[in-house]
Write a protein that holds these residues in place. Structure first.
Motif, short mmCIF file in Angstrom:
data_model
loop_
_atom_site.label_atom_id
_atom_site.label_comp_id
_atom_site.label_asym_id
_atom_site.label_seq_id
_atom_site.Cartn_x
_atom_site.Cartn_y
_atom_site.Cartn_z
N SER A 1 14.33 -14.82 10.28
CA SER A 1 15.03 -14.06 11.14
C SER A 1 14.38 -12.72 11.48
N ASP A 2 14.97 -12.31 12.49
CA ASP A 2 14.52 -10.99 12.85
C ASP A 2 15.29 -9.81 11.93
N GLN A 3 14.41 -8.93 11.36
CA GLN A 3 15.19 -8.22 10.27
C GLN A 3 14.19 -6.96 10.54
N TRP A 4 14.77 -5.68 9.80
CA TRP A 4 14.08 -4.51 9.65
C TRP A 4 13.47 -4.29 8.25
N PHE A 5 12.33 -3.80 8.01
CA PHE A 5 11.71 -3.38 6.86
C PHE A 5 11.17 -1.80 6.77
N VAL A 6 11.15 -1.86 5.40
CA VAL A 6 10.26 -0.44 5.03
C VAL A 6 9.16 -0.66 4.45
N LYS A 7 7.69 -0.02 4.90
CA LYS A 7 6.56 -0.21 4.00
C LYS A 7 6.82 0.40 2.99
N MET A 8 6.62 -0.09 1.81
CA MET A 8 7.09 0.61 0.54
C MET A 8 5.79 1.01 -0.29
N LYS A 9 4.91 0.54 0.21
CA LYS A 9 3.47 1.12 -0.65
C LYS A 9 3.14 2.49 -0.56
N PRO A 10 3.21 2.95 0.52
CA PRO A 10 2.61 4.48 0.71
C PRO A 10 3.70 5.35 -0.05
N LEU A 11 5.07 4.77 -0.23
CA LEU A 11 6.16 5.43 -1.05
C LEU A 11 6.03 5.40 -2.43
N ALA A 12 5.59 4.04 -2.79
CA ALA A 12 5.29 3.87 -4.18
C ALA A 12 4.14 4.52 -4.93
N ASP A 13 3.14 4.76 -3.93
CA ASP A 13 2.01 5.55 -4.44
C ASP A 13 2.27 6.78 -4.90
N LYS A 14 3.10 7.54 -4.17
CA LYS A 14 3.60 8.92 -4.41
C LYS A 14 4.28 8.76 -5.60
N ALA A 15 5.09 7.94 -5.68
CA ALA A 15 6.05 8.07 -7.04
C ALA A 15 5.02 7.72 -8.13
N LEU A 16 3.96 6.99 -7.93
CA LEU A 16 3.30 6.70 -9.39
C LEU A 16 2.38 7.83 -9.54
N HIS B 1 5.40 -1.14 -13.48
CA HIS B 1 4.91 -2.36 -12.77
C HIS B 1 5.49 -2.94 -11.49
N TRP B 2 6.53 -2.50 -11.21
CA TRP B 2 7.50 -2.87 -9.92
C TRP B 2 6.73 -2.10 -8.90
N MET B 3 6.55 -0.71 -9.18
CA MET B 3 5.73 0.11 -8.30
C MET B 3 4.45 -0.48 -7.75
N GLU B 4 3.66 -1.03 -8.68
CA GLU B 4 2.42 -1.50 -8.37
C GLU B 4 2.41 -2.81 -7.66
N ASN B 5 3.39 -3.65 -8.01
CA ASN B 5 3.59 -4.70 -7.13
C ASN B 5 4.72 -4.75 -6.25
N ILE B 6 5.13 -3.68 -5.67
CA ILE B 6 6.01 -3.72 -4.67
C ILE B 6 5.77 -4.27 -3.47
N ARG B 7 7.02 -4.87 -2.75
CA ARG B 7 6.89 -5.53 -1.57
C ARG B 7 7.85 -4.73 -0.43
N ASP B 8 7.58 -5.03 0.74
CA ASP B 8 8.46 -4.18 1.61
C ASP B 8 9.90 -4.63 1.60
N TRP B 9 10.57 -3.60 2.07
CA TRP B 9 12.04 -3.75 1.73
C TRP B 9 12.80 -3.98 2.95
N CYS B 10 13.47 -5.13 2.82
CA CYS B 10 14.49 -5.74 3.94
C CYS B 10 15.65 -4.94 3.88
N ILE B 11 15.95 -3.93 5.01
CA ILE B 11 16.97 -3.02 4.91
C ILE B 11 17.99 -3.43 5.85
N TRP C 1 17.97 1.18 -7.67
CA TRP C 1 18.31 2.73 -7.48
C TRP C 1 17.32 3.90 -7.61
N VAL C 2 16.99 3.86 -9.11
CA VAL C 2 16.22 4.62 -9.72
C VAL C 2 14.93 4.93 -8.93
N SER C 3 14.07 3.65 -8.74
CA SER C 3 12.87 3.79 -8.27
C SER C 3 12.93 4.22 -6.89
#
Length: 912
Positions: A375-390, A411-421, A510-512
Motif C-alpha cells: 500500500s501507499d504509506q508515509w515513512f521516516v528515514k531512521m538511520k540518520p536519526l539513529a546515528d546521532k543517538a548512537l 542493537h536496535w539502533m544499528e539495525n534500524i529500519r524506516d518507520w511507517c508512520i 518510545w525510549v529510543s
C-alpha cells in the motif's frame, strides 16, 4: 503536655483521600521555582547562595481509553518515590502528568460501541465519529486521573498534557513538516505490516511475534512444457494466488538446468518463471521457494532484484480480492486456505502436510494475525536519526539503569529500519499533506488556502485521509509537554528532563525514538537517566492478562490495604533488572510495615502524657541514643545511595530494616527502661529524643509510604520540636524559616558522619547477639516466653562483650531474664551457646523442669535422626542420579543441618 492520640487501628481510608486533597490544594507538587509554590521563598533564599539543581520527569502517558493496571501501578510508584525524594532533597522538582490518545486502541473502543448499535464509522462520517471519540476520551481520562490520585502520584496537575491538545498538535505538525523539508519523510508504495481487523498499517515494532502451532503444506507446480513437476513447501497455501516466480539458489547444481523454465501456477491459469536468487537456502527443504512479492518481506526484495510482477491478493479487511479466481474472492485467508487445499487435492497437486511450530506476527493492540500488505504509506528515514543517538550514547549523554539495556538499545539502533508512520484511522493527528487537483502535493504547518502551483482555492485541495502513528506524538513528549516549539520558560528551565522511568517492553516504541527526536529538534538528549524496570507478573512468572484472568487491579489492593501498602510492596520487590512476581497476598507485607510504623508512632505519642519536651544536645545523648542515631544515619546513607542509582528495593530494604528492627524492636523497647526506672528529667529527655528520632525517621520513610507518614507527622508537636532543636543547636526542619508544616515539603534527612560511632555499633551488635542467643535458647528448649530465666555469662576480657556488664538491665528487659551471673568457667547443669566475645549459659535450676527438658531434647534428636536417615537414603539412591543438581544440593544441605542440630542437642543433654 497531653498525650497525642492516634486511632487504635491503622486505617488508610480515614486519611489518604484527605491528605492527597491537601497536598494538591496547597500546591506542594509544584516546582519550588513556581511563584505559588509553598516553598518558593526557600527556593529564592537557597538560589541566592548557590545554584539549585532541578529534577524533571515526564510520566509515560497511559492510553486514554485504558484503566491503570498493576504495571502502571509499579511504574507510577517508582516515579513517585524518586520524585518525592528529590523534592525533599531541595531540588526544583517537576513531574509532568498526561495521557496518550492511543489511535488504534481508542478508535477500536468507539467502533465496538457502534457495532453494538448496528453502525459503522462510515455511517457517522468522520466529523461525527471524532466528536463521539472525544467524549469517550473525556470519560476515560477522568477515570485515569482518579486512579492516579488514588495511587498518590505527586504530579503537577496544572501542567497536565494530552497528545492531541492544541500545543502538542502544533508540535506534531511542525515535526512532520520539518522532517519532510530535511528529506527524512517520504511516501512510497511499499510492503507494510497490516492489521485486517484495525484496518491500518503497523510499524515493525508494533507486531508481536509468538510461536504458534501450524502446518507446512507441500504442493506441486507443473512445468508448462509437461516435462514434470517441482515441489514447494509453504505455511500459507492461499498466497500461491499471488506468486510471480519460484526461486532456487544460483549455486544449486540440482536445478541449474531448469532455471528459466516456465511453471503453471495452480488454480490461476497463469504462467510464472523459475528464477535463480541468492536469497534461497539450498539446504532448506527442497531448495525451491515460491515468491510472492506482495505478501512477504523477503519475497518483496527478491521481486525488486528480479523485476517481478507484484500482485496483491488481499482487500484491506483481509479477504481475497479481485486479483484471485472468482470462487475465492471475499473469503478470509483461513477459509480460502481450506478450499484451495481441497482444489489442489482434486488436481493431484497436493502432496501433504506436516505439523510445525512457527513464529506468527500479531497486532500488538488486538492480537489479529498481521498480513504483509502492499500500500501507499508515509515513512521516516531512521538511520540518520539513529546515528546521532548512537553517538550521544557513546558520549554518555544518557545512561541506562541497569546498563544491560544498552545492548538492546544499540542493537536496535544499528539495525534500524524506516518507520511507517501513517495509519488508516480517523482518530489521531491528521497528516498535514494536501493534494491539489492539478497534481501538486502541499506539505504545510498551516492549512493551505490555495495551491501554490495553480492558484486554486482550498475547495480544490484534498487533505491526506490518514493520521500519524500514535508514537509520532509520543516521541516528542519530553519537550512538547514543556511548550516546544515555542520558547517557553518551562522549556528553557526544565529541559532536558532528568530521568525517564519505564518498562523494558517499550524501549523500541518510545525510549529510543524520544532520544532521536530530542537530539534532532533540540540538539540535546531529552533525559540523562533511563531507568528500565521489569514487568509485573503473577507468581508463576506469567504476564498478567485478561485472557489468563491473573490481573490484579491496583484500586482493589488500595481498597484492601491502602496506597502505601501497594507502593511499599512493589518497590521492596522491584530489584533492578528483574520482573516483579506478585499475587494479592503479597501486599500484606507492605500493610504490615505500615501498621508497624503506625503502632510505634502511637506508642511514642501516647507517652507524652505529663511530659515536658526539652532541648537535647549531643552531650545529652546516652549510648543507646548514639547507637540509634548511628543506625539512622546508616539507613539515610543507604537510602540516598539507592535513590541516586535507582535501586528501589535496596532503599526499601534499608528503611525497613532500620525502622522495624533497629528502631522498633531494639531502641523503642530499650527506652522503656527510662520510663520504668528514670526520674522526671530522664523521662522528659527520653521522650524528647524519641520524638526527634521519630520525626527524622518519618522524613526518611516518606517517599516510600507518603500517606501514613504524612498523617503521623501532622500529629507531632512540630513547633516545639523545631524550637528545641534550635536551642540545642541541631538541625532545622528546612534551610529557611518558611515551612508548610507538611512532610511532603520537609527536607530529606542528611547523613551526619559526626553521629556515626563504630565502637558503639560494635558494642550494641554484641549486645543484640546475646539477646538473640538467649531468645533462641528459650525457643530451642520450649520454655514459656513468660518464664523469667536465670543465666550466666562468661566474657572475654577486652572484647566488645564488656558492654553486657554495663547493660545488664537491658538484657533482662529484652530477653526476659530474672538474674545474670558473670562467671569465669562453665557452670554445671547449664545449656550454653557461644557468641562474639562471650559464652551464655541457661542455668537449669528450679525455674526449669530438667526432666521435661531432657525428654524434649531426646524427642528432637530422634526426629532429626530420622531426617538424616531419609536424606541419606535419597542421596545414595537414584534420586541423586536423576534429580537436578540444585535439588540434590538442597537435600544435602537439609541433611547437614539436621546433623548439626543433633550435635547441638547432644551437647545440651550432656550439659544437663
Amino acid at each position: 503536655m497531653k498525650a497525642i492520640e492516634l486511632e487504635k487501628s491503622y486505617n488508610p481510608k480515614d486519611f489518604e483521600d484527605r491528605i492527597y486533597a491537601e497536598w494538591v490544594q496547597t500546591g506542594c507538587f509544584k516546582p519550588a521555582s513556581d511563584k505559588d509554590s509553598p516553598v518558593h521563598e526557600c527556593y529564592l533564599n537557597k538560589s541566592k547562595k548557590s545554584s539549585v539543581s532541578k529534577y524533571t520527569v515526564v510520566i509515560p502517558p497511559p492510553n486514554v481509553t485504558g484503566v491503570l493496571h498493576m504495571g502502571h501501578g509499579l511504574n507510577n510508584t517508582l516515579q513517585d518515590i524518586v520524585v518525592r525524594y528529590h523534592r525533599m532533597k531541595g531540588d526544583d522538582t517537576l513531574w509532568i502528568p498526561g495521557t496518550d490518545h492511543a489511535g488504534i486502541a481508542t478508535q477500536n473502543v468507539v467502533e465496538k460501541q457502534l457495532k453494538k448499535e448496528g453502525k459503522t464509522r462510515n455511517d457517522l462520517g468522520r466529523e461525527k465519529f471524532l466528536e463521539r471519540t472525544w467524549k469517550v476520551k473525556e470519560d476515560h481520562h477522568n477515570t485515569i486521573v482518579k486512579q492516579q490520585r488514588k495511587l498518590g502520584n505527586s504530579v503537577d496537575w496544572n501542567r497536565e498534557r494530552f497528545t492531541m491538545d492544541e500545543g502538542l498538535s502544533k508540535a506534531v505538525r511542525n515535526v512532520f513538516v520539518t522532517l519532510y523539508e530535511r528529506g527524512l519523510i517520504y511516501k512510497g508504495h511499499y510492503l507494510v505490516n497490516w492489521c485486517p481487523r484495525c484496518g491500518t498499517a503497523l510499524a515493525d515494532d508494533e507486531v508481536e511475534h509468538t510461536d504458534t502451532d501450524g502446518f507446512m503444506y507441500h504442493i506441486y507446480y507443473e512445468f508448462e512444457d509437461g516435462s514434470g513437476k517441482i515441489e514447494i513447501a509453504t505455511t500459507r497455501p492461499e498466497t500461491l494466488l499471488g506468486d510471480t516466480a519460484v526461486a532456487v539458489n544460483p549455486e544449486d547444481e540440482r536445478y541449474k538446468s531448469v532455471v528459466g523454465k516456465k511453471l503453471k501456477l495452480p488454480l490461476t491459469g497463469r504462467v510464472i518463471s523459475l528464477i535463480a536468487d541468492s536469497y534461497v537456502d539450498k539446504e532448506f527443504g527442497t531448495g525451491m521457494v515460491k515468491i510472492t512479492p506482495a505478501h512477504d518481506p523477503n519475497d518483496w526484495e527478491v521481486g525488486k532484484r528480479n523485476n517481478l510482477e507484484v500482485i496483491n491478493i488481499l482487500n484491506p479487511d483481509g479477504t481475497l480480492n479481485n486479483n484471485c479466481p472468482e470462487k475465492y474472492r471475499g473469503l478470509k485467508c483461513p477459509e480460502a486456505r481450506k478450499l484451495i487445499i481441497e482444489d489442489l487435492k482434486e488436481l493431484g497437486l497436493y502432496k501433504g502436510e506436516e505439523k510445525i511450530k512457527h513464529s506468527v506476527g500479531h497486532c500488538y493492540r488486538c492480537s489479529t494475525v498481521v498480513e504483509p500488505y502492499l500500500s501507499d504509506q508515509w515513512f521516516v528515514k531512521m538511520k540518520p536519526l539513529a546515528d546521532k543517538a548512537l553517538a550521544a550514547w557513546k558520549n554518555e549523554e544518557f545512561v541506562f539503569y541497569p546498563r544491560k539495556w544498552e545492548n538492546t538499545f544499540t542493537h536496535w539502533m544499528e539495525n534500524i529500519r524506516d518507520w511507517c508512520i501513517s495509519r488508516q484511522l480517523w482518530w489521531g493527528h491528521r497528516i498535514p499533506v494536501w493534494y491539489c487537483e492539478c497534481g501538486e502535493t502541499i506539505v504545510s504547518r498551516e492549512d493551505p488556502v490555495k495551491c501554490p502551483k495553480c492558484g486554486a482555492d482550498a475547495s480544490h485541495l484534498k487533505q491526506d485521509p490518514d493520521v500519524l502513528d500514535t508514537w509520532f506524538s509520543s516521541w516528542l513528549w519530553p519537550f512538547s509537554t514543556l511548550g516546544w516549539p515555542e520558547k517557553t520558560s518551562d522549556l528553557e528551565h526544565f529541559y532536558p528532563t532528568t530521568a525517564i522511568v519505564t518498562a523494558y517492553d517499550i524501549i523500541f516504541f518510545w525510549v529510543s525514538r524520544m532520544i532521536m527526536a530530542g537530539l534532532e529538534f533540540t540538539g540535546k538528549s531529552p533525559f540523562h537517566d533511563i531507568y528500565i524496570h521489569g514487568l509485573v507478573r503473577d507468581k508463576q512468572g506469567r504476564k498478567m492478562s485478561k485472557s489468563l484472568g491473573n490481573g490484579i487491579d491496583p484500586l482493589e489492593i488500595i481498597d484492601l490495604y491502602g496506597a502505601d501498602a501497594l507502593k511499599f510492596t512493589l518497590s521492596y520487590m522491584c530489584a533492578q533488572g528483574q520482573d516483579v512476581l506478585v499475587d494479592k497476598d503479597s501486599f500484606k507485607m507492605g500493610s504490615r510495615f505500615c501498621n508497624k510504623v503506625w503502632n510505634a508512632s502511637r506508642y511514642i505519642l501516647g507517652n507524652l502524657e505529663d511530659r515536658t519536651l526539652i532541648p537535647v544536645a549531643d552531650s545529652d545523648l546516652n549510648e543507646l541514643d548514639k547507637w540509634i542515631y548511628t543506625c539512622l544515619d546508616n539507613a539515610v546513607k543507604n537510602a540516598r545511595a539507592a535513590f541516586e542509582s535507582y535501586r528501589y528495593n535496596d532503599g526499601a530494604s534499608a528503611i525497613y530494616e532500620y525502622f522495624w528492627n533497629d528502631f522498633c524492636d531494639w531502641y523503642v523497647e530499650a527506652t522503656k527502661l527510662s520510663f520504668k526506672n528514670g526520674d522526671d528529667h530522664e523521662k522528659d529527655r527520653a521522650v524528647s529524643v524519641l520524638l526527634n528520632v521519630l520525626e527524622e525517621s518519618l522524613r526518611l520513610l516518606h517517599p516510600y509510604i507518603p500517606f501514613v507518614t504524612e498523617e503521623i507527622y501532622s500529629k507531632l508537636p512540630l513547633a516545639q520540636i523545631v524550637e528545641n532543636r534550635k536551642k540545642a543547636g541541631g538541625q532545622k526542619i528546612l534551610p529557611c524559616e518558611e515551612y508548610t508544616g507538611l512532610l511532603v515539603t520537609a527536607p530529606y534527612p542528611e547523613e551526619k558522619s559526626s553521629r556515626i560511632n563504630k565502637e558503639i555499633t560494635e558494642r550494641f551488635e554484641t549486645l543484640k547477639e546475646l539477646i538473640r542467643t538467649l531468645r533462641g535458647l528459650r525457643v530451642e528448649c520450649g520454655i514459656d516466653p513468660a518464664s523469667k530465666l536465670h543465666i550466666a555469662v562468661k566474657i572475654s576480657k577486652g572484647s566488645s562483650a564488656e558492654v553486657i556488664k554495663e547493660k545488664t538491665d537491658m538484657v533482662c528487659l529484652l530477653a526476659g531474664i530474672s538474674k545474670v551471673d558473670f562467671v569465669e568457667s562453665n557452670p554445671e547443669k547449664s545449656i550454653g551457646a557461644v557468641g562474639k566475645g562471650f559464652e551464655a549459659f541457661l542455668l537449669v535450676d528450679e525455674s526449669v523442669n530438667k526432666e521435661q527438658l531432657r525428654q524434649k531434647f531426646t524427642r528432637d534428636i530422634e526426629y532429626e535422626t530420622e531426617n538424616v536417615r531419609r536424606s541419606t537414603n535419597k542421596l545414595n539412591g537414584k534420586f541423586a542420579e536423576h534429580a537436578p543438581a540444585e535439588v540434590v544440593q538442597e537435600e544435602r544441605n537439609r541433611m547437614e543441618e539436621a546433623q548439626r542440630r543433633i550435635e547441638k542437642l547432644n551437647s545440651y543433654l550432656k550439659n544437663l
